[in-house]
Motif scaffolding. Structure first.
Motif, PDB file in Angstrom:
ATOM      1  N   VAL A  32       0.869  -1.179   0.000  1.00 24.01           N
ATOM      2  CA  VAL A  32       0.000   0.000   0.000  1.00 24.01           C
ATOM      3  C   VAL A  32       0.904   1.226   0.000  1.00 24.01           C
ATOM      4  O   VAL A  32       1.758   1.368   0.877  1.00 24.01           O
ATOM      5  N   VAL A  38      -0.815  -4.765   3.797  1.00 23.56           N
ATOM      6  CA  VAL A  38      -1.888  -5.624   4.277  1.00 23.56           C
ATOM      7  C   VAL A  38      -1.369  -7.056   4.219  1.00 23.56           C
ATOM      8  O   VAL A  38      -0.936  -7.519   3.172  1.00 23.56           O
ATOM      9  N   ALA A  73      -9.690  -9.756  -0.540  1.00 25.98           N
ATOM     10  CA  ALA A  73      -8.747  -8.645  -0.629  1.00 25.98           C
ATOM     11  C   ALA A  73      -8.455  -8.375  -2.099  1.00 25.98           C
ATOM     12  O   ALA A  73      -8.357  -9.301  -2.899  1.00 25.98           O
ATOM     13  N   ARG A  90      -2.470  -0.051  -4.025  1.00 22.22           N
ATOM     14  CA  ARG A  90      -3.648  -0.056  -3.161  1.00 22.22           C
ATOM     15  C   ARG A  90      -3.924  -1.491  -2.746  1.00 22.22           C
ATOM     16  O   ARG A  90      -3.708  -2.413  -3.524  1.00 22.22           O
ATOM     17  N   GLU A  92      -7.266  -3.299  -0.600  1.00 26.78           N
ATOM     18  CA  GLU A  92      -8.538  -3.086   0.096  1.00 26.78           C
ATOM     19  C   GLU A  92      -9.107  -4.431   0.525  1.00 26.78           C
ATOM     20  O   GLU A  92      -8.988  -5.422  -0.198  1.00 26.78           O
ATOM     21  N   PHE A  94     -12.651  -6.496   1.696  1.00 24.61           N
ATOM     22  CA  PHE A  94     -14.097  -6.432   1.498  1.00 24.61           C
ATOM     23  C   PHE A  94     -14.748  -7.633   2.176  1.00 24.61           C
ATOM     24  O   PHE A  94     -14.151  -8.708   2.229  1.00 24.61           O
ATOM     25  N   ALA A 100     -16.136  -6.376  -3.476  1.00 21.99           N
ATOM     26  CA  ALA A 100     -14.830  -6.165  -4.091  1.00 21.99           C
ATOM     27  C   ALA A 100     -14.979  -5.839  -5.577  1.00 21.99           C
ATOM     28  O   ALA A 100     -14.327  -4.932  -6.105  1.00 21.99           O
ATOM     29  N   TRP A 103     -16.231  -2.346  -6.134  1.00 22.43           N
ATOM     30  CA  TRP A 103     -15.149  -1.379  -5.965  1.00 22.43           C
ATOM     31  C   TRP A 103     -14.290  -1.327  -7.226  1.00 22.43           C
ATOM     32  O   TRP A 103     -13.927  -0.241  -7.685  1.00 22.43           O
TER      33      TRP A 103
END
Length: 164
Positions: A32, A38, A73, A90, A92, A94, A100, A103
């Protein structure tokens, strides 16, 4: 020309890996930009990248199923080959695959691009500003087109893996 590749479990470009290989659960660290990575344990559902020759940016996507849950993810990298601009990473999390994918569909592939000229620079003529803006629009359309091609492939692979 737009080139889209879906990655197999080994991370090489090619057709989606067989279902048997999808069960490999492993530790993963997703990068990230400007934040802590993550970390998760999961299996790669799909991944891929798009790239057009001479393009100002391209994208890489990985979709991970987190082990023992419905959580998903998504890792998304915007690669900017311009020497002055760093890549943007990035990651993220979910609650499920549907969120996901929502997004990913809402992601603006032009969000991380920078303009290579200052339209308020008085040394540039109006004609030069217009020409540079038109060229930038054309390059942005290539980035958008290749992002949509990659997204379509990712959605297709995930839909094919979903039982009817």
């Amino acid at each position: 020309m737009v080139s889209v590749a879906i990655l197999d479990q080994a991370g090489t470009a090619g057709p989606p890996a067989p279902r048997e290989a999808d069960t490999a659960i492993r530790p993963v660290t997703l990068r990230v930009s400007g934040a802590k990575p993550v970390r998760l344990r999961g299996r790669l559902l799909t991944g891929g990248h798009s790239r057009a020759t001479g393009c100002i940016a391209w994208h890489e996507v990985e979709v991970w199923q987190i082990a023992g849950s419905r959580e998903v993810a998504v890792a998304l990298r915007t690669h900017r080959p311009d020497g002055d601009a760093a890549d943007v990473h990035r990651a993220e999390l979910f609650p499920d695959l549907a969120e996901a994918l929502d997004w990913l569909e809402a992601f603006d592939p032009l969000a991380d691009l920078s303009v290579d000229f200052d339209a308020s620079d008085r040394r540039l003529s109006g004609v030069e500003v217009a020409l540079r803006a038109a060229a930038l629009r054309g390059r942005a359309e290539v980035v958008t087109r290749e992002w949509r091609a990659l997204l379509g492939e990712v959605l297709f692979v995930l839909d094919a893996d979903t039982p009817a």
